[in-house]
Write an enzyme that holds these catalytic residues in place. Structure first.
Site, PDB file in Angstrom:
ATOM      1  N   ASP A  36      10.949  -3.667  -3.903  1.00 12.73           N
ATOM      2  CA  ASP A  36      11.844  -2.509  -4.059  1.00 12.73           C
ATOM      3  C   ASP A  36      12.277  -2.313  -5.511  1.00 12.73           C
ATOM      4  O   ASP A  36      13.478  -2.232  -5.813  1.00 12.73           O
ATOM      5  CB  ASP A  36      13.078  -2.670  -3.180  1.00 12.73           C
ATOM      6  N   CYS A  74       7.427  -1.110   2.132  1.00 10.92           N
ATOM      7  CA  CYS A  74       6.703  -2.349   1.861  1.00 10.92           C
ATOM      8  C   CYS A  74       5.466  -2.601   2.725  1.00 10.92           C
ATOM      9  O   CYS A  74       4.377  -2.829   2.196  1.00 10.92           O
ATOM     10  CB  CYS A  74       7.647  -3.544   1.935  1.00 10.92           C
TER      11      CYS A  74
END
Length: 533
Positions: A36, A74
């Site tokens: 992130d 992700c």
């Protein structure tokens, strides 16, 4: 001998890039993999905090200014990295499956890629490269027991351990920059050393104390990770490994903040990518080619002079001569956790085209997970009170246009939709057409229901199991085969050993016991065979 021949062939075939060819017997690669993380350090023009160790890698390496992920979350993007394939082509485009039955109306399954798709560390292992991964896999299928020599390594203690007597590839994951750490462990355990008054919150978000604190926490977590990077560099230098180790630094998608992660705007799909070579070749340079994280596999294989499979979508980023450079990059969004909103996008590096297939849905997905973040709670509260300005209110709109077009050079925050601009109609038509072509050519599975995809992977939603391998022993030579199309075979002669990937017949001594399995991605591993000679 084989390595030398392969190196010579590599140089003959690609004479313009032999400057990145290394000896397979002496090269190591370390992948510093941040969760992130947008490009928010000084090499990308953001000087909010000091990151001296990351800056060192950038100054001694190549900074890729137009690096992207395929999906701004992700699991799909990690499936793309490990296989070199677009998630929409192999059915890994929906976020968080992993056979956990967590979300209502989401079938229980794992992705089963086409039989020819492999994980690139498998190929490294077959060629004698020692592979180590941290706990983060998240490939949308369970990690194969054959992919890594060491998995999972402990994120906290194993970051500073490196093999000294063999070429290796090591992934070091940084979970501290993850979205959850804006409100989780890092927020509670790492003292805030970032001046919130100096934090610049993007104009599409409220300029409030709460938002500034969330953004400051993201920077603070990165600053903490920079100190870890410094310890890694020190360890490599002390062990004499820095002078023969390639370092790759990336994020997996945008920051875990509103309109970054899960967004097809550049704030969600633009990622840092820095590559430092041991001899510091091209140190301090900037590369503006359009590249993907999906390119990591074939690029890393090239560092060991190992050819990449011909079917993959990723490319060796150092073979991007003028004739085969990418003209466009493409992005997708589908189901994120419990919410579904299908989008596709493309960019030529300046203009971004986004197509919303469900414009009746709100811009900002209502996900329970992200609501643990104080800034997200505040966003909903201010919206309900009508206290957002027109730019901020756009993020919270209840519907959205079918098409969006942005000039990211003149409008870096992608605020002004110019899809209806007469001046930009030629660019709109161009990007609309290339997106349609990409969808057709890559076999986009986003137009197939997830239930149907799951059933094609797991008939009757029951996980298939690879068949047991077949063993042939002739004059002490073992040949292994598997009836399961797409399965790899693992073997060892001691129960405590790591699996070796079978590639060719080998000798088995009289009295030795052979242990054999086969595994296909998304399937159960076969039953274990014990064979005593």
């Amino acid at each position: 001998m084989k390595s030398a021949i392969r190196t010579i062939l590599f140089i003959i075939l690609f004479p313009n890039i032999n400057h990145v060819s290394f000896s397979q017997t002496s090269t190591n690669v370390i992948w510093l993999d941040f969760e992130d993380l947008s490009p928010i350090f000084s090499a990308y023009g953001d000087r909010t905090i000091s990151t001296p160790n990351i800056d060192r890698i950038a100054k001694e390496g190549i900074v890729f200014k137009k690096a992207f992920t395929t999906v701004p979350v992700c699991a799909p993007t990690r499936s793309s990295i490990i296989t070199g394939m677009y998630p929409t082509s192999i059915g890994s485009h929906n976020m968080r499956i992993q056979a956990n039955n967590k979300y209502p109306n989401v079938p229980n399954y794992e992705v089963v890629p086409p039989h020819y798709v492999r994980c690139f560390p498998d190929i490294l292992r077959e060629n004698g490269i020692y592979t180590v991964s941290s706990k983060k896999s998240d490939y949308q299928f369970a990690p194969s027991p054959l992919t890594w020599d060491v998995y999972p390594a402990n994120d906290s203690t194993d970051r500073y351990n490196f093999p000294k007597d063999k070429p290796f590839f090591k992934q070091i994951n940084f979970w501290e920059t993850h979205e959850s750490q804006i409100w989780g462990w890092c927020r509670q355990n790492i003292p805030l050393s970032v001046d919130t008054t100096k934090v610049i919150v993007p104009p599409y978000l409220p300029q409030t104390v709460t938002n500034k604190l969330d953004w400051a926490t993201q920077y603070n977590n990165l600053k903490y990770c920079d100190s870890i990077v410094g310890k890694i560099l020190d360890t490599l230098e002390k062990n004499g490994l820095l002078k023969k180790t390639i370092i790759i630094l990336t994020g997996d998608h945008g920051n875990g903040l509103p309109r970054s992660k899960r967004s097809l705007h550049n704030s969600g799909v633009s990622v840092p990518l820095v590559i430092r070579f041991p001899d510091k070749r091209q140190a301090g340079t900037v590369n503006n080619d359009l590249v993907y994280l999906m390119d990591l596999g074939p690029t890393i294989l090239s560092f060991y002079n190992i050819p990449a499979p011909s079917h993959i979508h990723g490319r060796n980023i150092f073979t991007n001569n003028d004739e085969n450079k990418r003209k466009y990059v493409y992005f997708s969004a589908d189901r994120f956790d419990e919410s579904i909103d299908m989008l596709r996008a493309t960019s030529d590096g300046r203009y971004k085209y986004i197509r919303n297939y469900q414009p009746q849905k709100p811009q900002f997905l209502n996900l329970s997970y992200r609501k643990s973040q104080q800034g997200v709670k505040e966003l909903y509260r201010l919206d309900s009170l009508g206290k957002l300005n027109p730019i901020q209110a756009t993020l919270m709109r209840k519907t959205k246009p079918a098409e969006e077009l942005y000039d990211t050079q003149n409008d870096p925050y992608e605020i002004n939709n110019i899809a209806d601009s007469n001046e930009h109609q030629p660019k709109l038509i161009e990007l609309r057409a290339v997106l349609d072509q990409w969808i057709r050519e890559t076999g986009d599975l986003g137009f197939t229901s997830e239930s149907d995809i799951a059933k094609s992977f797991w008939p009757n939603l029951k996980q298939p199991q690879a068949e047991k391998p077949l063993i042939s022993l002739v004059k002490n030579k073992v040949t292994l085969t598997t009836p399961t199309n797409g399965a790899s075979i693992g073997y060892k002669t001691k129960p405590t050993d790591q699996w070796k990937i079978y590639t060719k017949p080998f000798e088995l001594k009289i009295g030795e016991t052979l242990y054999v399995i086969s595994h296909r991605l998304g399937w159960k591993t076969s039953e274990l065979i014990e064979f005593k000679h």
